[in-house]
Design a protein around this motif. Structure first.
Motif, mmCIF file in Angstrom:
data_model
loop_
_atom_site.group_PDB
_atom_site.id
_atom_site.type_symbol
_atom_site.label_atom_id
_atom_site.label_comp_id
_atom_site.label_asym_id
_atom_site.label_seq_id
_atom_site.Cartn_x
_atom_site.Cartn_y
_atom_site.Cartn_z
ATOM 1 N N ARG A 205 10.157 -5.781 -10.771
ATOM 2 C CA ARG A 205 9.191 -5.170 -9.855
ATOM 3 C C ARG A 205 9.494 -5.633 -8.422
ATOM 4 N NH1 ARG A 205 6.673 -0.621 -11.284
ATOM 5 N NH2 ARG A 205 6.108 -0.696 -13.476
ATOM 6 N N SER A 206 9.248 -4.743 -7.472
ATOM 7 C CA SER A 206 9.582 -5.043 -6.074
ATOM 8 C C SER A 206 8.511 -5.875 -5.381
ATOM 9 C CB SER A 206 9.742 -3.736 -5.307
ATOM 10 O OG SER A 206 8.476 -3.084 -5.219
ATOM 11 N N GLY A 207 7.328 -5.899 -5.995
ATOM 12 C CA GLY A 207 6.213 -6.591 -5.340
ATOM 13 C C GLY A 207 5.463 -5.691 -4.368
ATOM 14 N N LYS A 208 5.910 -4.430 -4.228
ATOM 15 C CA LYS A 208 5.248 -3.498 -3.312
ATOM 16 C C LYS A 208 4.320 -2.569 -4.097
ATOM 17 C CE LYS A 208 7.838 -4.713 0.251
ATOM 18 N NZ LYS A 208 7.296 -5.515 1.337
ATOM 19 N N LYS A 209 3.200 -2.214 -3.448
ATOM 20 C CA LYS A 209 2.223 -1.335 -4.116
ATOM 21 C C LYS A 209 2.055 -0.041 -3.312
ATOM 22 C CE LYS A 209 -1.184 -4.417 -4.512
ATOM 23 N NZ LYS A 209 -2.482 -4.892 -4.914
ATOM 24 N N GLY B 82 -10.813 8.939 0.393
ATOM 25 C CA GLY B 82 -11.498 9.312 1.630
ATOM 26 C C GLY B 82 -13.001 9.299 1.443
ATOM 27 N N LYS B 83 -13.436 9.295 0.161
ATOM 28 C CA LYS B 83 -14.884 9.279 -0.099
ATOM 29 C C LYS B 83 -15.212 8.137 -1.068
ATOM 30 C CE LYS B 83 -18.272 12.286 -2.076
ATOM 31 N NZ LYS B 83 -18.276 13.394 -3.011
ATOM 32 N N ASP B 84 -14.710 8.234 -2.308
ATOM 33 C CA ASP B 84 -15.004 7.180 -3.285
ATOM 34 C C ASP B 84 -14.196 5.921 -2.986
ATOM 35 O OD1 ASP B 84 -16.681 8.931 -4.706
ATOM 36 O OD2 ASP B 84 -14.910 9.861 -5.607
ATOM 37 N N ILE B 85 -13.037 6.113 -2.374
ATOM 38 C CA ILE B 85 -12.274 4.960 -1.889
ATOM 39 C C ILE B 85 -11.818 5.324 -0.476
ATOM 40 C CG2 ILE B 85 -10.168 5.732 -3.130
ATOM 41 C CD1 ILE B 85 -9.481 2.657 -3.285
ATOM 42 N N ALA C 67 -5.661 -1.388 3.120
ATOM 43 C CA ALA C 67 -5.682 -2.844 2.922
ATOM 44 C C ALA C 67 -5.048 -3.233 1.586
ATOM 45 C CB ALA C 67 -7.129 -3.340 2.981
ATOM 46 N N THR C 68 -5.118 -2.335 0.605
ATOM 47 C CA THR C 68 -4.637 -2.684 -0.740
ATOM 48 C C THR C 68 -3.168 -2.335 -0.954
ATOM 49 O OG1 THR C 68 -6.856 -2.042 -1.451
ATOM 50 C CG2 THR C 68 -5.264 -2.445 -3.209
ATOM 51 N N TYR C 69 -2.718 -1.263 -0.293
ATOM 52 C CA TYR C 69 -1.367 -0.752 -0.615
ATOM 53 C C TYR C 69 -0.406 -0.879 0.564
ATOM 54 C CZ TYR C 69 -3.778 1.006 -4.678
ATOM 55 O OH TYR C 69 -4.507 1.068 -5.829
ATOM 56 N N ASP C 70 0.874 -0.994 0.221
ATOM 57 C CA ASP C 70 1.901 -1.091 1.273
ATOM 58 C C ASP C 70 2.218 0.287 1.851
ATOM 59 O OD1 ASP C 70 2.656 -4.001 1.041
ATOM 60 O OD2 ASP C 70 2.862 -3.345 -1.044
ATOM 61 N N SER C 71 1.934 1.322 1.066
ATOM 62 C CA SER C 71 2.142 2.685 1.566
ATOM 63 C C SER C 71 1.246 3.640 0.784
ATOM 64 C CB SER C 71 3.617 3.070 1.397
ATOM 65 O OG SER C 71 3.810 4.383 1.852
ATOM 66 N N ILE C 72 0.948 4.775 1.426
ATOM 67 C CA ILE C 72 0.102 5.796 0.778
ATOM 68 C C ILE C 72 0.817 7.140 0.907
ATOM 69 C CG2 ILE C 72 -2.121 7.016 0.917
ATOM 70 C CD1 ILE C 72 -3.213 4.437 2.267
ATOM 71 N N VAL C 73 0.838 7.899 -0.183
ATOM 72 C CA VAL C 73 1.438 9.233 -0.112
ATOM 73 C C VAL C 73 0.359 10.259 -0.461
ATOM 74 C CG1 VAL C 73 3.421 10.641 -0.745
ATOM 75 C CG2 VAL C 73 3.543 8.170 -1.058
ATOM 76 N N ILE C 74 0.092 11.152 0.467
ATOM 77 C CA ILE C 74 -0.924 12.186 0.222
ATOM 78 C C ILE C 74 -0.245 13.388 -0.423
ATOM 79 C CG2 ILE C 74 -2.670 13.678 1.273
ATOM 80 C CD1 ILE C 74 -3.034 11.659 3.464
#
Ligand SMILES: Cc1cc2nc3c(=O)[nH]c(=O)nc-3n(C[C@H](O)[C@H](O)[C@H](O)COP(=O)(O)OP(=O)(O)OC[C@H]3O[C@@H](n4cnc5c(N)ncnc54)[C@H](O)[C@@H]3O)c2cc1C
Ligand code: SF4
Length: 494
Positions: A150-154, A226-229, A236-243
């Motif tokens: 695992r890379s350690g990235k989320k 955007g609503k429930d999270i 703050a939790t993830y190193d990157s987000i993909v929509i």
């Protein structure tokens, strides 16, 4: 090239469709597979041409020619012809994460660009693709892929349609820990709650998402980003987000009496039917039901066709499908040559079923709906229409002109709006502070995929606009490569 003269000796043979009058009695898939020997014969028709366009994925006149995933079609056809199924599978999986989906629902721009198609019926590329992946599942060659390190990235992926799934699978392969957030109760996006069960049985979507879970990908359902999270929690939790949230805002028809009951967006109609089918085999009654009703579908495209087929299975009294555009030619016109995507009239499965049940093709062309009529209970009862003719303006653009005296009234108890989508859900876009492009989609360059918000990428219909499963997979793969590069400085992902 396996058999030099295969294309001369054998005729094209598609996986046979079940009889129309039989298949409308259930929600099972439309086709039966060919036996292995016949499938191998079909693969032998591939000429392995010197300059194959089938896998090129070039855009001509706004439409793809050849496979947008650049599937290595001549190579796996050759392996298939030689009975080397496992090798064909690995060749196929190099470019396509989910051939079991494209093998069923792709409109096959590859076949429109097949060289054999210049003189003869094309190679059955899509059917061959499906046969290879299904053999892979049958033989147990498809297994969960758990990365050694695992890379350690989320990474958080928002949306579990084909773009989100492909993106997640690619990122998981290189060791990132991926969580997919999905606002619906089941994963799959439009694979689950758009495309009807008879085109893509949902057990195959589940088979894939189960496999992905076993590979270490987490699905968080019933959760709207955007609503429930919130964006802040995600960042703050993830190193990157993909929509990968799709193009989910349907195009409306703002005409008189649009507020009448009995008028629905096609996707709401189709999703309610599938949800009820999956939850209770329709016993809960929680779906929009066309039984005994006069149904009019506005929109002559594939989604409209899915509505026609669904209404027929529900037992509608009559079905019509209105299309404002003119009827396409039966054969390629001179300004639509090979290898462009063929813009020819297609009689799709739902329309064939309508012909079998009601005796005629449900489509009316060059027709524009001007207003709805409703009764005192606010229930839609009719549509008022006018015929149009198409002319070119000074810039060469086509526009419709109404034909005087062509007004008509059509009785309708249920109207389904299948006129496409205009972009992503605005609440997510606003919650993330994302910039849109001129067409109302998320602004992010293809093959770069980064948005105006740091760490946030976008892929699939949400970026591209309403498109196809094959493009969604391609975009998910491209975005994954960019995210991997962003996280690690470079990427070995294809
Ligand atoms: C009725 C219909 C039939 C179709 N048939 C075909 C076909 O036969 N062949 C073909 O190639 N294409 C077809 N398409 C098009 C194809 O399904 C889409 O192009 C493709 O699914 C797009 O994939 P995507 O991953 O970008 O988005 P989607 O499949 O739309 O998935 C997006 C997902 O994101 C979720 N989401 C949205 N906002 C949020 C949020 N804030 N938080 C969490 N989750 C969120 C949605 O619930 C959805 O599950 C069809 C489309 C429709 C509507
Ligand atoms: S994904 Fe679509 S275009 Fe590509 S090979 Fe399969 S059917 Fe053809």
């Amino acid at each position: 090239m396996g058999k030099t003269t295969g294309f001369m000796e054998y005729k094209r043979q598609e996986s046979p469709y079940r009889d129309e009058l039989e298949r409308i009695k259930d929600w099972n898939e439309l086709n039966n597979p060919l036996c292995e020997a016949d499938r191998i014969t079909q693969a032998s028709r591939c000429m392995d041409c010197g300059t194959p366009f089938c896998h090129s994925g070039i855009i001509f006149n706004g439409l793809p020619s050849g496979c947008p995933l650049n599937n290595l079609i001549p190579e796996w056809n050759d392996l298939l012809y030689h009975g080397m199924w496992e090798e064909a599978l690995y060749r196929l999986l190099k470019t396509n994460n989910f051939p079991e989906f494209t093998g069923k629902v792709c409109p096959s721009p590859c076949e429109g660009a097949c060289t054999l198609g210049i003189t003869s019926p094309q190679v059955t590329i899509r059917n061959n693709e499906l046969a290879i992946i299904e053999k892979g599942f049958e033989e147990g060659w498809i297994k969960p892929f758990i990365p050694v390190k695992r890379s350690g990235k989320k990474v958080a992926v928002i949306g579990s349609g084909p773009s989100g799934l492909a993106c997640a699978e690619q990122l998981n392969k290189v060791g990132h820990l991926v969580t997919i957030y999905e606002k619906a109760d089941r994963p799959g996006g439009l694979l689950t709650y758009g495309i009807p069960n008879m085109k893509l049985d949902k057990k195959f979507v589940k088979r894939r998402t189960d496999l992905m879970e076993k590979s270490g990908i987490t699905f968080v359902l019933n959760t709207e980003a955007g609503k429930d999270i919130t964006k802040e929690e995600l960042l703050a939790t993830y190193d990157s987000i993909v929509i990968c949230s799709g193009s989910t805002t349907p195009r409306d028809l703002r005409i008189d009496n649009r507020d009448a009951s009995g008028i629905y967006y096609a996707v709401d109609y189709l999703s309610s039917n599938t949800r009820s089918l999956l939850s209770s085999n329709h016993e809960d009654g929680q779906y929009i039901n066309a039984k005994g009703l006069n149904v009019i579908v506005i929109g002559g495209g594939d989604t409209g066709n899915d509505c026609v087929a669904t209404a027929i299975r529900q037992g509608c009294k009559s079905i019509r499908q209105f299309e404002i555009m003119p009827e396409a030619a039966l054969e390629r016109s001179s300004d639509n040559p090979w290898p462009e995507f063929p813009k020819v009239k297609k009689v799709d499965y739902g329309q064939k079923e309508a012909i079998a049940v009601f005796g005629n093709d449900p489509r009316e062309y060059n027709i524009s709906t001007k207003s709805f009529e409703k009764n005192e209970d606010n229930q839609v009862i009719a549509l008022n229409t006018v015929k149009v003719e198409w002319s070119k303006d000074y810039d060469g653009r086509f526009f419709p002109r109404e034909i005087k005296g062509s007004e008509e009234k059509y009785e309708a108890d249920l109207v389904l709006l299948a006129m496409g989508f205009v972009g992503p859900d605005r609440s997510l876009v606003e919650a993330f502070g994302i910039t849109l492009d001129g067409r109302g989609n998320i602004k992010a360059e293809y093959k770069n995929h980064s948005t105006n918000v740091d760490k946030v990428f976008a892929a699939g219909d949400t970026r591209r606009g309403q498109s196809l499963v094959v493009w969604a997979i391609r975009e998910g793969r491209e975005a994954a490569k960019q995210v991997d590069t962003f996280l690690m400085g470079s990427s070995n992902l294809p």
